[in-house]
Write a protein that holds these residues in place. Structure first.
Motif, PDB file in Angstrom:
ATOM      1  N   VAL A  37       0.881  -1.172   0.000  1.00 56.93           N
ATOM      2  CA  VAL A  37       0.000   0.000   0.000  1.00 56.93           C
ATOM      3  C   VAL A  37       0.919   1.223   0.000  1.00 56.93           C
ATOM      4  O   VAL A  37       1.954   1.241   0.678  1.00 56.93           O
ATOM      5  N   LYS A  38       0.524   2.263  -0.743  1.00 59.12           N
ATOM      6  CA  LYS A  38       1.443   3.372  -0.967  1.00 59.12           C
ATOM      7  C   LYS A  38       0.680   4.677  -1.136  1.00 59.12           C
ATOM      8  O   LYS A  38      -0.396   4.707  -1.737  1.00 59.12           O
ATOM      9  N   ILE A  39       1.233   5.744  -0.590  1.00 58.98           N
ATOM     10  CA  ILE A  39       0.764   7.084  -0.875  1.00 58.98           C
ATOM     11  C   ILE A  39       1.997   7.979  -1.005  1.00 58.98           C
ATOM     12  O   ILE A  39       2.788   8.096  -0.068  1.00 58.98           O
ATOM     13  N   VAL A 106      -1.287   5.850   5.460  1.00 59.22           N
ATOM     14  CA  VAL A 106      -1.618   5.206   4.188  1.00 59.22           C
ATOM     15  C   VAL A 106      -2.926   4.438   4.369  1.00 59.22           C
ATOM     16  O   VAL A 106      -3.393   4.223   5.492  1.00 59.22           O
ATOM     17  N   GLU A 107      -3.518   4.019   3.263  1.00 58.26           N
ATOM     18  CA  GLU A 107      -4.803   3.323   3.301  1.00 58.26           C
ATOM     19  C   GLU A 107      -4.751   2.071   2.446  1.00 58.26           C
ATOM     20  O   GLU A 107      -4.088   2.045   1.403  1.00 58.26           O
ATOM     21  N   GLY A 110      -8.116   2.216  -0.130  1.00 63.08           N
ATOM     22  CA  GLY A 110      -8.856   3.446   0.122  1.00 63.08           C
ATOM     23  C   GLY A 110      -9.851   3.360   1.255  1.00 63.08           C
ATOM     24  O   GLY A 110     -10.558   4.335   1.535  1.00 63.08           O
ATOM     25  N   SER A 113      -7.542   2.962   7.025  1.00 60.04           N
ATOM     26  CA  SER A 113      -6.510   3.977   7.252  1.00 60.04           C
ATOM     27  C   SER A 113      -5.534   3.513   8.332  1.00 60.04           C
ATOM     28  O   SER A 113      -5.940   3.052   9.399  1.00 60.04           O
ATOM     29  N   ASN A 250      -3.755   7.183  -2.995  1.00 58.32           N
ATOM     30  CA  ASN A 250      -3.446   5.874  -2.422  1.00 58.32           C
ATOM     31  C   ASN A 250      -3.405   4.794  -3.502  1.00 58.32           C
ATOM     32  O   ASN A 250      -4.280   4.743  -4.376  1.00 58.32           O
ATOM     33  N   THR A 252      -2.949   0.475  -3.892  1.00 54.17           N
ATOM     34  CA  THR A 252      -2.867  -0.829  -3.247  1.00 54.17           C
ATOM     35  C   THR A 252      -2.648  -1.895  -4.305  1.00 54.17           C
ATOM     36  O   THR A 252      -3.387  -1.961  -5.284  1.00 54.17           O
TER      37      THR A 252
END
Length: 267
Positions: A37-39, A106-107, A110, A113, A250, A252
């Motif tokens: 998972v990435k933001i 990060v989520e 989406g 959280s 976000n 995933t």
């Protein structure tokens, strides 16, 4: 004459399709988990222990371990050409683990959280997969061919218990449900039997923009020839499943791969 030949060939395919049948199977599937998972520049891997040790506060790991979980399916083929046939499948995805460091803010898809950076964390993720495929079948002499479309509905739950890096407070930071709908186009081919053995493969595929869903299966099947209306079979193979979704900033990517073994029967 050419048109007549094409019509006759089509009739042969339709006539050789199953008139009425019910198939079902149950198996165990090895699920090697991968992805992230990435933001922006913050990323948490699902299973990458080296990410916990690189010293970057923006890089973490959920520490989820590879597991073996069950699945079951049923397929109903009936003699109404206009209406599609039906296949349903349930797959359990379950993984637990431990992480020395999880990056915050990060989520997951989406929905879930991760509010803060967490250390010494116990993690768990469960997914119940409910898969519905609508398809048409035809059977030329050399193979059994299916094509159609479907939806794989993931009902998930993620739990993280650990210590907040900033304050040292220990509690359950994440305990949330989430869901993802994965539509797809479907295709499957199974070869004709030779001494009871056949080779099969199927594809579930969808892509829209950056979002995608891939599900590939290859297997060898052995059908046991016994007297009566029931044909039991054994199947072993390999499955690759990947879902990638973007929700705002976000990202995933969740992937499961591994071998499986199955027993079933066709009625």
């Amino acid at each position: 004459m050419r048109k007549i030949s094409l019509v006759l060939a089509s009739l042969v395919c339709i006539a050789s399709a199953d008139f009425l049948s019910l198939s079902a199977g149950v198996g165990l599937e090895q699920q090697d988990i991968d992805g992230y998972v990435k933001i922006k520049n913050t990323i948490n891997y699902f299973d990458n222990s080296s990410a916990e040790r690189d010293g970057n506060v923006n890089t973490g790991n959920f520490g989820l371990k590879d597991k073996t979980n069950p699945y079951l399916w049923a397929k109903f083929i009936y003699p109404i050409p206009i209406l599609p046939n039906i296949k349903v499948q349930y797959t359990k995805y379950h993984s637990t683990g431990h992480s020395n460091y999880i990056a915050g803010n990060v989520e997951i898809f989406g929905d879930v959280s991760i509010p803060t950076a967490i250390t010494n964390a116990d993690t768990k993720m469960d997914i119940n997969s409910y898969d519905l495929t609508l398809f048409y079948e035809f059977k030329p002499i050399f193979a059994d061919i299916e094509f159609g479309f479907g939806i794989d509905y993931w009902k998930g739950h993620t739990k993280i218990y650990g210590t907040e890096k900033a304050t040292g407070k220990t509690k359950t930071w994440v305990d949330d449900d989430w869901s993802v709908i994965l539509p797809y186009l479907y295709g499957s081919v199974e070869s004709m039997e030779l001494f009871g053995f056949s080779v099969l493969g199927n594809i579930k595929w969808a892509k829209l923009g950056d979002n995608h869903h891939y599900d590939y299966v290859g297997a060898i099947k052995y059908t046991i020839d016994i007297f009566g209306p029931i044909n039991p079979f054994i199947k072993v193979g390999y499955r690759y499943k990947e879902a990638y979704g973007v929700d705002g900033d976000n990202e995933t990517k969740l992937k499961y791969t591994g071998i499986f073994a199955e027993v079933g029967a066709k009625f």
